[in-house]
Design an enzyme around this catalytic site. Structure first.
Site, PDB file in Angstrom:
ATOM      1  N   ASN A  62       0.826  -1.214   0.000  1.00  0.00           N
ATOM      2  CA  ASN A  62       0.000   0.000   0.000  1.00  0.00           C
ATOM      3  C   ASN A  62       0.859   1.263   0.000  1.00  0.00           C
ATOM      4  OD1 ASN A  62       0.596  -0.916   2.665  1.00  0.00           O
ATOM      5  ND2 ASN A  62      -1.004   0.389   3.535  1.00  0.00           N
ATOM      6  N   GLU A  64       0.372   5.255   0.626  1.00  0.00           N
ATOM      7  CA  GLU A  64      -0.547   6.289   1.109  1.00  0.00           C
ATOM      8  C   GLU A  64      -0.121   7.671   0.619  1.00  0.00           C
ATOM      9  OE1 GLU A  64      -0.923   5.617   5.333  1.00  0.00           O
ATOM     10  OE2 GLU A  64      -2.024   3.743   4.989  1.00  0.00           O
ATOM     11  N   CYS A  73      -4.274   0.706  -2.306  1.00  0.00           N
ATOM     12  CA  CYS A  73      -4.073  -0.540  -1.559  1.00  0.00           C
ATOM     13  C   CYS A  73      -3.018  -1.422  -2.235  1.00  0.00           C
ATOM     14  CB  CYS A  73      -5.370  -1.337  -1.501  1.00  0.00           C
ATOM     15  SG  CYS A  73      -6.683  -0.573  -0.544  1.00  0.00           S
ATOM     16  N   GLU A  75      -3.141  -4.523  -3.011  1.00  0.00           N
ATOM     17  CA  GLU A  75      -3.672  -5.422  -4.037  1.00  0.00           C
ATOM     18  C   GLU A  75      -3.700  -4.740  -5.400  1.00  0.00           C
ATOM     19  OE1 GLU A  75      -4.881  -4.749  -1.065  1.00  0.00           O
ATOM     20  OE2 GLU A  75      -6.015  -6.417  -0.220  1.00  0.00           O
ATOM     21  N   CYS A 112     -10.358  -5.050   0.609  1.00  0.00           N
ATOM     22  CA  CYS A 112     -11.448  -4.074   0.771  1.00  0.00           C
ATOM     23  C   CYS A 112     -12.386  -4.152  -0.430  1.00  0.00           C
ATOM     24  CB  CYS A 112     -10.875  -2.670   0.929  1.00  0.00           C
ATOM     25  SG  CYS A 112     -10.353  -1.915  -0.632  1.00  0.00           S
ATOM     26  N   CYS A 115     -10.940  -3.131  -3.846  1.00  0.00           N
ATOM     27  CA  CYS A 115     -10.011  -4.145  -4.362  1.00  0.00           C
ATOM     28  C   CYS A 115     -10.763  -5.387  -4.836  1.00  0.00           C
ATOM     29  CB  CYS A 115      -8.965  -4.503  -3.310  1.00  0.00           C
ATOM     30  SG  CYS A 115      -7.767  -3.178  -3.066  1.00  0.00           S
TER      31      CYS A 115
END
Ligand code: THU
Length: 170
Positions: A62, A64, A73, A75, A112, A115
């Site tokens: 990830n 940010e 993210c 993924e 999430c 994703c």
């Protein structure tokens, strides 16, 4: 109205020792990939490792941003790397692991919602299931055999091209 139900079949292993060797190897790669996270805001480091049909492993973590919604993210970092570097190559499996701000992660997390939707699009495009291997650094590991199982009643490309019903006569 008849009630209906959906079934989610998955496998749960109590720890690393039970996991088949190839899946453990991929999970280890996801654990290592957490080190590449840039997570100064959440301090929650996520790693994803994808195994391709040619045997290549592609990882993501990830990333940010001070503008929080710009973060991405693990993924989707990994999926985009595959699209850029190995376009059209079948993704067989994705392992996901994480490290929280403190302590050692000890249970699985699952992708999430955004994703899941992104993963589903890749799975539909390749017409082959992507196996998900979910685990912390210790503890239970969950293996879900296909992404679509995690997103029932999903919105898909078919919905975009569906023809509206003809107007009723009379
Ligand atoms: N995160 C992921 O990378 N993958 C997930 O499946 C869940 C959440 C990231 C996003 C954010 O950087 C941090 O974890 C906390 O939500």
């Amino acid at each position: 109205m008849p009630a209906r139900s959906l079934t989610l079949n998955y496998v749960s292993y109590t720890d690393d020792a039970q996991l088949p060797a190839d899946e453990l190897m991929l999970l280890q790669q996801a654990r290592e990939a957490t080190r590449n996270a840039y997570a100064p805001y959440s301090h929650f480091q996520v790693g994803a490792a994808l195994r391709l049909a040619g045997g290549q492993i592609v990882v993501g973590a990830n990333q940010e941003n001070a503008s929080f919604p710009a973060g991405i993210c693990a993924e989707r970092v990994a999926l985009s790397a595959v699209a850029a570097q190995y376009p059209g190559t079948i993704i067989q499996a994705m392992a996901i692991s994480y490290q929280p701000a403190e302590g050692l992660s000890n249970h699985p997390i699952s992708p999430c919602g955004i994703c899941r939707q992104t993963l589903l699009e890749y799975e539909l495009r390749q017409q082959q299931p992507i196996r998900l291997i979910l685990g912390g650094f210790t503890g239970e590991i969950i293996v879900v055999p296909a992404v679509q199982l995690l997103l029932p009643f999903s919105f898909t490309p078919d919905d975009l091209s569906a023809k509206p019903a003809a107007p009723q006569k009379g």
